[in-house]
Design an enzyme around this catalytic site. Structure first.
Site, PDB file in Angstrom:
ATOM      1  N   CYS A 211      -5.559   8.455   8.756  1.00  0.00           N
ATOM      2  CA  CYS A 211      -5.844   7.958  10.108  1.00  0.00           C
ATOM      3  C   CYS A 211      -5.465   8.991  11.164  1.00  0.00           C
ATOM      4  O   CYS A 211      -4.409   9.634  11.067  1.00  0.00           O
ATOM      5  CB  CYS A 211      -5.023   6.698  10.379  1.00  0.00           C
TER       6      CYS A 211
ATOM      7  N   ARG B  32       0.441  14.525  13.076  1.00  0.00           N
ATOM      8  CA  ARG B  32       0.878  14.310  11.690  1.00  0.00           C
ATOM      9  C   ARG B  32       1.063  15.607  10.894  1.00  0.00           C
ATOM     10  O   ARG B  32       0.422  15.813   9.858  1.00  0.00           O
ATOM     11  CB  ARG B  32      -0.074  13.350  10.964  1.00  0.00           C
TER      12      ARG B  32
ATOM     13  N   LYS C  18       0.839  -1.210   0.000  1.00  0.00           N
ATOM     14  CA  LYS C  18       0.000   0.000   0.000  1.00  0.00           C
ATOM     15  C   LYS C  18       0.873   1.259   0.000  1.00  0.00           C
ATOM     16  O   LYS C  18       0.654   2.167  -0.795  1.00  0.00           O
ATOM     17  CB  LYS C  18      -0.901  -0.012   1.235  1.00  0.00           C
ATOM     18  N   ASN C  19       1.865   1.307   0.898  1.00  0.00           N
ATOM     19  CA  ASN C  19       2.606   2.558   1.060  1.00  0.00           C
ATOM     20  C   ASN C  19       3.534   2.881  -0.115  1.00  0.00           C
ATOM     21  O   ASN C  19       3.942   4.036  -0.263  1.00  0.00           O
ATOM     22  CB  ASN C  19       3.368   2.565   2.395  1.00  0.00           C
TER      23      ASN C  19
ATOM     24  N   ARG D 249      -9.283   0.219   3.565  1.00  0.00           N
ATOM     25  CA  ARG D 249      -8.359   1.176   2.956  1.00  0.00           C
ATOM     26  C   ARG D 249      -7.006   0.550   2.691  1.00  0.00           C
ATOM     27  O   ARG D 249      -6.266   1.004   1.830  1.00  0.00           O
ATOM     28  CB  ARG D 249      -8.135   2.364   3.901  1.00  0.00           C
TER      29      ARG D 249
ATOM     30  N   ASP E 250       3.401   0.364  12.297  1.00  0.00           N
ATOM     31  CA  ASP E 250       2.170  -0.184  11.711  1.00  0.00           C
ATOM     32  C   ASP E 250       1.858  -1.606  12.200  1.00  0.00           C
ATOM     33  O   ASP E 250       0.735  -2.065  12.074  1.00  0.00           O
ATOM     34  CB  ASP E 250       2.276  -0.235  10.182  1.00  0.00           C
TER      35      ASP E 250
END
Ligand code: UD1
Length: 417
Positions: free
Chosen positions: A116, A121, A22-23, A396, A304
Site C-alpha cells: 500500500c 516506507r 494477515k500480518n 488483499r 491500521d
C-alpha cells in the site's frame, strides 16, 4: 477489475468469525523456509496476500499444499533463486524473504517490495540489521543483493520500533552464530506469534512482546505445527461496523486484549459493548461522544484501524480529531468520505471531523487496504447505494469479507467490471 456495491442503512445481526491474522501469516509463510522438514500452519487466511506468498514459495521450489485454513509446506526442496519484480511487487511482505533466505542461505537477490502507498516506507532499518549481522548489501537496477560469508549475532538498536524490521532481523538471526539482541523492538502481537513459530521450530528467542528481544542462534530449525492468532485489525473493523449498524452483532474468535485500545475508546465514547473471553457483542448507537485519537505502536491505537474508525466520527456530536503518527500518507480515504457527506479538514498529520452528519451513497475509490475497509464501513451506514472501485486492495487483507457481511444481513455484492 472488481468493484463492490453496498446498499446502506441496514442493521446487521448474527455472528462474524474472525480469521487468522494477515500480518502474522505474511511473515510466517516466508519464515517456513528456515525449516529443514515439513511445516503445518493453521488459520492462514485465504486472502490475495497469502496467495501471493504461496506463489513465491512455489516459485522457489517448495511444495505448498493448501487445505481450508491450513497450509503444509515442504521447504527442503527450495532453491535460492532471484525473486523478480512480478512476485515481489505484489505485496509489502515479500521483504520477509530477505531475512528468511539470508538466514538459510546467507545470500538473497530480490526486487523491491510492493504494498500500500501509505507513505515512503523505507527499509533502511531492515538493511541496517542485516549489516550488523555481517551481511553486505548492494543495490543493482531496483534489485537488492544481500550476502554474508557468515552471520554473527550482534546488538541492534532500531531507531523506530518497526514491525517489519523486527521480524526480518529475527528471521536472519535465528540461524546466526551467537547472540543477537534487538533493542527498541516492535511489541505487536504478530511479533510474538512469529517468535513462537520460530521457537516451535527450535529457535531460541526470548523477550518477544517486549522492547528487547534476545536470540541465541541455533544450528538447525525443524518443521512444526503452528496456529496463527486471530486478526486484531479484522476484529476491530467489524467492531466499528457493529458500533454503527450492529443489532446484537457478535464477533468471535478474538483476543480481546489485542483490541483494547479500540474497545476502551469505544466505551469512553458511550458504546454498548459486552466483552467476553473470546468474543464481543456490540449494538449500534445513534450518537457518540466526540473523541481524539493518536495512532501509536502497540499497545497504542493501531494505525491500521484509524481509517475505518474515522467513519465512526460522523456519528459524534461535536469535533473529533485523528493524529496519524506512523505513516505520513494514511489519509487518502478522507476525500472519498467527504464525497459521501462527511465534514473533514486535514492539516499535515492531523484530521478534524465535524459531526454529526449523515452519509449518502456515492461512487468512491479504495486507494489502499484499510482505506477500502473505511469505505465499506461508510457505505454500510450511508443512505442509498455506494459503489467502491479498486477493491483488489480490500481483498488483499480481509478474508471472505463479502460473505461475512452478507451472512449478518448486509446488502453487498462483489462485481467484475
Ligand atoms: C506493519 C504492518 C502494517 C502496519 C504497520 C504498523 C505488515 C505486513 N504490515 O507494516 O499493517 O500498519 O506495521 O503497525 O505487518 N520505517 C522506517 N524504516 C524501516 C522500517 C520502517 O523508517 O526500515 C518506518 C515506516 O516508514 C513507518 C514506521 O517506521 O513510518 C513503522 O513502520 P513498520 O512498523 O515497519 O511497518 P510495516 O512493517 O511496513
Amino acid at each position: 477489475m472488481k468493484m463492490i456495491n453496498i446498499e446502506g442503512n441496514h442493521d446487521l445481526s448474527g455472528t462474524i468469525k474472525i480469521s487468522g491474522a494477515k500480518n502474522s501469516s505474511v511473515a510466517i509463510l516466508p519464515a517456513s523456509i528456515l525449516a529443514s522438514t515439513d511445516v503445518t500452519i493453521c488459520n492462514i487466511p485465504e486472502i490475495t496476500d497469502t496467495d501471493a506468498l504461496c506463489e513465491i514459495l512455489e516459485y522457489l521450489g517448495a511444495d505448498v499444499r493448501r487445505a481450508s485454513e491450513s497450509v503444509v509446506i515442504t521447504p527442503s526442496t527450495i532453491e535460492n533463486k532471484f525473486i523478480p519484480e512480478k512476485y515481489s511487487k505484489k505485496l509489502r511482505a515479500s521483504y520477509y524473504f530477505m531475512g528468511a533466505l539470508l538466514g538459510k542461505f546467507k545470500h538473497v537477490e530480490i526486487s523491491l517490495p510492493g504494498g500500500c502507498s501509505i507513505g515512503a516506507r523505507p527499509i533502511n532499518l531492515h538493511l541496517k540489521g542485516f549489516e550488523s549481522l555481517g551481511a553486505k548489501i548492494t543495490m543493482e537496477e531496483e534489485k537488492y543483493i544481500v550476502h554474508a560469508e557468515e552471520l554473527k549475532g550482534a546488538n541492534i538498536y532500531l531507531d523506530i520500533a518497526s514491525v517489519g524490521a523486527t521480524i526480518n532481523i529475527m528471521l536472519a538471526a535465528v540461524l546466526a552464530k551467537g547472540k543477537t539482541i534487538i533493542d527498541n523492538a516492535a511489541k505487536e502481537p504478530e511479533i510474538v506469534n512469529v517468535a513462537t513459530f520460530l521457537n516451535n521450530m527450535g529457535a531460541k528467542i526470548t523477550g518477544a512482546g517486549t522492547s528487547q528481544i534476545r536470540i541465541m542462534g541455533v544450528e538447525e530449525l525443524k518443521g512444526c505445527f503452528h496456529e496463527i492468532i486471530p486478526d486484531r485489525i479484522e476484529a476491530g473493523t467489524y467492531t466499528i461496523i457493529g458500533a454503527l449498524v450492529g443489532n446484537n452483532l457478535k464477533i468471535y474468535n478474538i483476543i480481546p486484549e489485542h483490541i483494547e485500545a479500540l474497545t476502551s475508546k469505544l466505551q469512553e465514547m458511550g458504546a454498548d459493548i459486552e466483552i467476553g473471553s473470546d468474543y464481543l457483542i456490540i449494538n449500534k448507537k445513534e450518537e457518540y461522544l466526540p473523541t481524539n485519537i493518536k495512532t501509536l505502536v502497540y499497545p497504542g491505537f493501531p494505525t491500521d484501524l484509524q481509517q475505518p474508525f474515522s467513519v465512526l466520527l460522523s456519528r459524534c456530536n461535536g469535533i473529533s480529531t485523528i493524529e496519524e503518527t506512523i505513516f505520513e500518507n494514511r489519509f487518502m480515504h478522507l476525500p472519498e468520505l467527504k464525497k459521501m457527506g462527511m465534514k473533514i479538514t486535514k492539516e499535515k498529520t492531523k484530521a478534524t471531523f465535524f459531526g454529526k452528519c449523515n452519509l449518502k451513497g456515492n461512487e468512491v475509490v479504495a486507494t489502499d487496504l484499510r482505506a477500502g475497509a473505511a469505505l465499506i464501513v461508510a457505505a454500510l451506514i450511508a443512505e442509498g447505494t455506494t459503489t467502491i472501485k479498486n477493491v483488489e486492495h480490500i481483498l488483499r487483507g480481509y478474508e471472505g469479507i463479502i460473505e461475512k457481511l452478507k451472512d449478518v444481513g448486509a446488502k453487498i455484492e462483489l462485481k467484475e467490471i
